[in-house]
Design a protein around this motif. Structure first.
Motif, PDB file in Angstrom:
ATOM      1  N   ARG A   1      48.773  39.646  46.137  1.00  0.00           N
ATOM      2  CA  ARG A   1      49.575  40.523  45.540  1.00  0.00           C
ATOM      3  C   ARG A   1      49.882  41.871  46.170  1.00  0.00           C
ATOM      4  O   ARG A   1      50.843  42.295  46.057  1.00  0.00           O
ATOM      5  CB  ARG A   1      49.329  40.417  44.040  1.00  0.00           C
TER       6      ARG A   1
ATOM      7  N   ARG B   1      55.988  39.545  40.686  1.00  0.00           N
ATOM      8  CA  ARG B   1      55.705  40.245  39.463  1.00  0.00           C
ATOM      9  C   ARG B   1      56.210  41.665  39.694  1.00  0.00           C
ATOM     10  O   ARG B   1      56.722  42.299  38.705  1.00  0.00           O
ATOM     11  CB  ARG B   1      53.993  40.599  39.765  1.00  0.00           C
ATOM     12  N   TRP B   2      56.539  42.309  40.834  1.00  0.00           N
ATOM     13  CA  TRP B   2      56.797  43.756  40.928  1.00  0.00           C
ATOM     14  C   TRP B   2      58.363  43.715  41.049  1.00  0.00           C
ATOM     15  O   TRP B   2      58.850  44.944  40.915  1.00  0.00           O
ATOM     16  CB  TRP B   2      56.153  44.347  41.964  1.00  0.00           C
TER      17      TRP B   2
ATOM     18  N   MET C   1      40.342  39.168  44.345  1.00  0.00           N
ATOM     19  CA  MET C   1      41.645  40.168  44.020  1.00  0.00           C
ATOM     20  C   MET C   1      41.302  41.622  44.551  1.00  0.00           C
ATOM     21  O   MET C   1      42.109  42.302  44.991  1.00  0.00           O
ATOM     22  CB  MET C   1      41.985  40.371  42.675  1.00  0.00           C
TER      23      MET C   1
ATOM     24  N   MET D   1      36.213  41.042  30.947  1.00  0.00           N
ATOM     25  CA  MET D   1      37.757  40.878  31.329  1.00  0.00           C
ATOM     26  C   MET D   1      37.968  39.312  31.976  1.00  0.00           C
ATOM     27  O   MET D   1      37.985  38.849  32.898  1.00  0.00           O
ATOM     28  CB  MET D   1      38.143  41.500  32.296  1.00  0.00           C
TER      29      MET D   1
ATOM     30  N   GLN E   1      49.892  50.322  43.851  1.00  0.00           N
ATOM     31  CA  GLN E   1      48.927  48.895  43.901  1.00  0.00           C
ATOM     32  C   GLN E   1      47.978  49.120  45.328  1.00  0.00           C
ATOM     33  O   GLN E   1      46.866  48.884  45.119  1.00  0.00           O
ATOM     34  CB  GLN E   1      49.913  47.692  43.850  1.00  0.00           C
TER      35      GLN E   1
ATOM     36  N   LYS F   1      34.631  40.932  44.193  1.00  0.00           N
ATOM     37  CA  LYS F   1      35.261  41.861  43.343  1.00  0.00           C
ATOM     38  C   LYS F   1      36.471  41.537  42.940  1.00  0.00           C
ATOM     39  O   LYS F   1      37.629  41.129  43.570  1.00  0.00           O
ATOM     40  CB  LYS F   1      35.345  43.336  44.347  1.00  0.00           C
ATOM     41  N   ASP F   2      36.718  41.886  41.529  1.00  0.00           N
ATOM     42  CA  ASP F   2      37.898  41.344  40.673  1.00  0.00           C
ATOM     43  C   ASP F   2      38.305  39.878  40.953  1.00  0.00           C
ATOM     44  O   ASP F   2      39.532  39.754  41.452  1.00  0.00           O
ATOM     45  CB  ASP F   2      39.084  42.304  41.097  1.00  0.00           C
TER      46      ASP F   2
ATOM     47  N   GLN G   1      36.959  39.323  35.628  1.00  0.00           N
ATOM     48  CA  GLN G   1      37.470  40.267  36.605  1.00  0.00           C
ATOM     49  C   GLN G   1      36.560  41.521  36.521  1.00  0.00           C
ATOM     50  O   GLN G   1      36.321  42.128  37.748  1.00  0.00           O
ATOM     51  CB  GLN G   1      38.808  40.633  36.250  1.00  0.00           C
TER      52      GLN G   1
ATOM     53  N   TYR H   1      44.288  49.171  45.104  1.00  0.00           N
ATOM     54  CA  TYR H   1      43.290  48.581  45.981  1.00  0.00           C
ATOM     55  C   TYR H   1      42.302  49.305  46.680  1.00  0.00           C
ATOM     56  O   TYR H   1      41.049  49.067  46.781  1.00  0.00           O
ATOM     57  CB  TYR H   1      44.098  47.752  46.893  1.00  0.00           C
TER      58      TYR H   1
ATOM     59  N   GLN I   1      50.512  49.171  35.792  1.00  0.00           N
ATOM     60  CA  GLN I   1      51.844  48.993  35.990  1.00  0.00           C
ATOM     61  C   GLN I   1      52.932  49.385  34.718  1.00  0.00           C
ATOM     62  O   GLN I   1      53.908  49.973  34.708  1.00  0.00           O
ATOM     63  CB  GLN I   1      52.125  47.400  36.365  1.00  0.00           C
TER      64      GLN I   1
ATOM     65  N   GLY J   1      39.528  50.229  44.765  1.00  0.00           N
ATOM     66  CA  GLY J   1      38.527  49.381  44.157  1.00  0.00           C
ATOM     67  C   GLY J   1      38.721  49.191  42.666  1.00  0.00           C
ATOM     68  O   GLY J   1      37.770  48.586  41.774  1.00  0.00           O
ATOM     69  N   LEU J   2      40.250  49.366  42.129  1.00  0.00           N
ATOM     70  CA  LEU J   2      40.437  49.344  40.961  1.00  0.00           C
ATOM     71  C   LEU J   2      41.500  48.022  40.710  1.00  0.00           C
ATOM     72  O   LEU J   2      42.309  48.217  39.696  1.00  0.00           O
ATOM     73  CB  LEU J   2      41.066  50.704  40.394  1.00  0.00           C
ATOM     74  N   MET J   3      41.447  47.235  41.392  1.00  0.00           N
ATOM     75  CA  MET J   3      42.437  46.099  41.115  1.00  0.00           C
ATOM     76  C   MET J   3      42.593  45.437  39.768  1.00  0.00           C
ATOM     77  O   MET J   3      43.640  44.733  39.273  1.00  0.00           O
ATOM     78  CB  MET J   3      42.400  45.118  42.322  1.00  0.00           C
ATOM     79  N   MET J   4      41.471  45.247  39.007  1.00  0.00           N
ATOM     80  CA  MET J   4      41.307  44.714  37.972  1.00  0.00           C
ATOM     81  C   MET J   4      42.283  45.500  36.877  1.00  0.00           C
ATOM     82  O   MET J   4      42.601  44.991  35.785  1.00  0.00           O
ATOM     83  CB  MET J   4      39.756  44.738  37.394  1.00  0.00           C
ATOM     84  N   TRP J   5      42.570  46.630  36.954  1.00  0.00           N
ATOM     85  CA  TRP J   5      43.503  47.345  35.921  1.00  0.00           C
ATOM     86  C   TRP J   5      44.920  47.574  36.700  1.00  0.00           C
ATOM     87  O   TRP J   5      45.681  47.990  35.891  1.00  0.00           O
ATOM     88  CB  TRP J   5      43.261  48.788  36.014  1.00  0.00           C
ATOM     89  N   ALA J   6      45.283  46.545  37.762  1.00  0.00           N
ATOM     90  CA  ALA J   6      46.600  46.268  38.015  1.00  0.00           C
ATOM     91  C   ALA J   6      47.821  46.222  37.112  1.00  0.00           C
ATOM     92  O   ALA J   6      48.879  47.064  36.973  1.00  0.00           O
ATOM     93  CB  ALA J   6      46.818  45.553  39.243  1.00  0.00           C
ATOM     94  N   ASP J   7      47.505  45.191  36.137  1.00  0.00           N
ATOM     95  CA  ASP J   7      48.670  45.115  35.352  1.00  0.00           C
ATOM     96  C   ASP J   7      48.864  46.221  34.317  1.00  0.00           C
ATOM     97  O   ASP J   7      49.692  46.507  33.896  1.00  0.00           O
ATOM     98  CB  ASP J   7      48.210  43.660  34.458  1.00  0.00           C
ATOM     99  N   ASP J   8      47.767  46.705  33.865  1.00  0.00           N
ATOM    100  CA  ASP J   8      47.602  47.847  32.743  1.00  0.00           C
ATOM    101  C   ASP J   8      48.299  49.129  33.226  1.00  0.00           C
ATOM    102  O   ASP J   8      49.067  49.526  32.950  1.00  0.00           O
ATOM    103  CB  ASP J   8      46.372  48.205  32.318  1.00  0.00           C
TER     104      ASP J   8
END
Lengths: 314, 361
Positions: free
Chosen positions: B235, B276-277, B193, B135, A22, B176-177, B153, A26, A38, A29-36
């Protein structure tokens, strides 16, 4: 019984995600994909477990009962590279990034058309209370889909041009399973995604199914003189059963034994060869030498060339 | 704190058999809902769902809990008092959802089909489908139910919609996000986020201003039931902050390892949050002055996300958080203030019920 293992897994993967993945997302700059991501992490971590398990099981078998001596270690090393790419989740990650936007667009179109993708449990409500049976049905349906994908890989010339990267290997070992052209892998992902769209695949079960399948596939490619016996050969794909599929005379459209996990499909559709004494030489005599002995990049480039030739021949 | 020995003594004298409060936790990575006994902190039941439950919301009349199973393409309607699944409704990929304060509308954001749906809350008839951008994530209504807002997002922005004309009004870039969003005293507060801070967005002028900084991965924000504090999570740096609702100054910050995400409150003001984690729920009492690290954790399923506290004591409804005096913020704000009242006490471990508890501040 599995609870302690599952909890350990949650703790380990959670710690890796929180401590390393994670923060990297961050920073990138890719936090929007965090859930995926995971979810993807499961593939990567399970890939490590798989490689260790497969090595622990298959390497001793190959040492004790080899079909043939290993004469080309470079070709095996190339397969090791393929395995690391596939099982550490790099290829699934690339496929995910490429397909994610398309998937969202497709989901939108389907919703507009009034279609809500079903799941097996919505089609057969009793399965909601029988997760184990549901898991078995998912395995059965997905394996059926894989059987036909594999048959089509051999049936269509352009597709076999890509798939011949897999079949060109003359030095087959348990590392050979992931030796595939990138485009072939991408088509496989779309194929699997289409099946998943029709029946729905639970994420946790999906990971388990993929792991079981890949373990079985690694064993089935092993350089080991091993048959599962008269009955076992008909229940689960063995190294002998799959070696016949990789035999020189079985390349291209003359294939036999297409099943990935369950030989029953070959049995039903008349493509089974249960000759339990046969351990043929492997490889594709018609494929360019580079597909057999070239490095990873050379095989990818030449795979595209073969695809171009096949398309021009049509 | 001085009341605690007295409460325990009273509990021992009180009649047994009172029903414990429940906490519903959506295990998004394990296709299930954990039901916790709030008194013993033990998981008493696990409700299987199809795929990937992320968010949940109480129906306007408080009679049903609506759980959105995004991967399973279903809304589950659950009796909050018993956990019984009452019915299921097929809806494509519901992620976050919110009822309008007047109870007329249900808005559903779909992260994986880039659409936002507006339904008639009573019949679940689709009134309008919007395609605002990449999103769509979290939703917030205005107190008069005339507008609602959704974070996008993938587009660094917030989209605004009109429930009467059923049109998209505007889109404003916020950072961002963007993730969590609430209506707060005439403005929107949005968690950025992809950064370390929250911003405010004026829905009239669309002016965006920094609100406060918390830590990397600023995510969600919730008003306390009494309206005296906002609580925000991040998070990546795994923090929870108490924020002054008037000045938006950060009053206190707790480090809560595990990726704190969604929050819910019990009538005593304790905060229950999903981690979550780490596959756990943390319970933190902000009334304690030594609250770092005085929080307990409860093991639940994988990747717990949405969470909901359901009081089962007499006189407290599931919607108590919206019915508390001062509850003028949040994703479901009241259109009019309600009279103050005293909150009955929770049952204590062992099933006994204390005769009294501290009143709502």
């Amino acid at each position: 019984m599995l609870d302690p293992l599952i909890r350990l897994w949650v703790d380990v993967s959670g710690a890796v995600f929180e401590g390393a993945v994670q923060p990297a997302l961050y920073a990138a700059g890719l936090m929007m994909w965090a859930d995926d991501v995971q979810e993807w992490l499961d593939f990567a971590l399970l890939g490590i477990v798989q490689i260790v398990l497969v090595y622990a099981v298959c390497r001793p078998l190959e040492a004790v009962r080899p079909v043939e001596p290993v004469s080309n270690r470079a070709a095996v090393l190339t397969d090791v590279f393929y395995t690391l790419l596939a099982r550490l989740g790099l290829l699934p990650l690339i496929a995910f990034v490429l397909l994610s936007s398309a998937e969202r667009m497709l989901n939108g179109w389907l919703a507009d058309a009034g279609f809500v993708p079903p799941t097996l449990e919505t089609l057969i409500p009793a399965l909601r209370e029988m997760p184990l049976l549901a898991l078995l049905l998912y395995v059965l349906i997905l394996d059926f889909g894989e059987y036909w994908r594999h048959r089509f890989q051999h049936m269509f010339g352009w597709w076999y041009a890509l798939h011949s990267v897999h079949h060109a290997q003359r030095q087959m070992t348990f590392w050979t399973d992931d030796r595939n052209h990138l485009l072939d892998d991408a088509i496989a992902a779309v194929w699997f995604g289409a099946v998943a769209l029709l029946i729905g695949v639970p994420p946790a079960q999906f990971v388990l199914i993929v792991m079981l399948r890949q373990l079985a596939e690694s064993l089935s490619h092993a350089n080991v003189r091993l048959s599962f016996g008269r009955v076992g050969e008909r229940l689960l794909v063995s190294p002998r059963f799959h070696r016949i599929h990789h035999g020189e005379l079985s390349a291209g459209e003359d294939g036999r034994n297409y099943a990935v996990l369950l030989p029953v499909w070959d049995w039903i559709f008349g493509t089974a060869d249960f000759d339990r004494k046969s351990y043929p030489r492997t490889g594709d005599p018609n494929a360019p030498e580079s597909l057999a002995t070239g490095g990873w990049l050379r095989q990818q480039i030449d795979g595209f060339r073969e695809l171009g030739r096949a398309l021009r021949r049509r | 704190m001085r009341l605690r020995p007295l409460m325990i003594a009273l509990a021992l004298l009180a009649p047994a058999g009172a029903r414990a409060d429940l906490v519903y936790v959506l295990n998004s990575g394990e296709a299930s809902v954990s039901v916790l006994d709030a008194a013993t902190r033990e998981e008493t039941r696990r409700i299987p769902v199809l795929r990937e439950p992320h968010h949940l919301v109480l129906t306007p009349d408080g009679s049903e809990l609506v759980i959105a199973d995004s991967g399973g393409n279903e809304l589950l309607f659950v009796a909050p008092t018993t956990g019984e699944v009452l019915r299921r409704v097929r809806i494509s990929n519901p992620y976050h959802l919110e009822f309008s304060p007047d109870g007329r509308f249900l808005a559903v954001a779909s992260l994986r089909r880039d659409q936002v749906d507006l339904y008639d809350a009573a019949t679940l008839e689709l009134l309008q489908r919007f395609r605002p951008g990449d999103m769509p994530s979290h939703i917030a209504f205005t107190p008069d139910s005339k507008r609602f807002f959704v974070t996008l997002q993938g587009d660094r922005s917030v989209a605004a919609f009109d429930t009467e004309t059923r049109t998209q009004l505007w889109t404003a870039e916020v950072g961002k996000d963007p993730a969590g969003i609430i209506w707060h005293r005439g403005r929107l507060i949005v968690g950025i986020m992809g950064a370390d801070h929250f911003v405010t967005l004026d829905p009239e002028t669309r002016e965006v201003r920094p609100a406060f900084t918390l830590g990397r991965g600023a995510h969600t924000i919730f008003p306390s039931p009494d309206g005296r504090a906002l609580y925000a999570t991040s998070r990546v740096d795994s923090r929870l902050a108490e924020v002054d609702p008037e000045t938006l100054q950060v009053r206190r910050v707790w480090n809560v390892p595990g990726g704190p995400d969604c929050l819910t409150f019990d009538p005593e003001g304790r905060i229950w949050m999903t981690l979550r984690w780490s596959g756990r729920v943390a319970v933190l009492d902000p009334a304690r002055p030594d609250a770092q690290p005085a929080f307990e954790t409860v093991r639940v399923g994988r990747s717990p996300h949405g969470i909901f506290f359901k009081p089962r004591r007499e006189g407290v409804g599931g919607d108590f958080a919206q019915a508390m005096p001062g509850a003028v913020s949040g994703t479901r704000p009241l259109s009019a203030p309600v009279p103050p009242r005293t909150v009955p006490a929770a049952p204590l471990p062992g099933g006994a019920t204390p005769a009294a508890a501290r009143p709502a501040p």
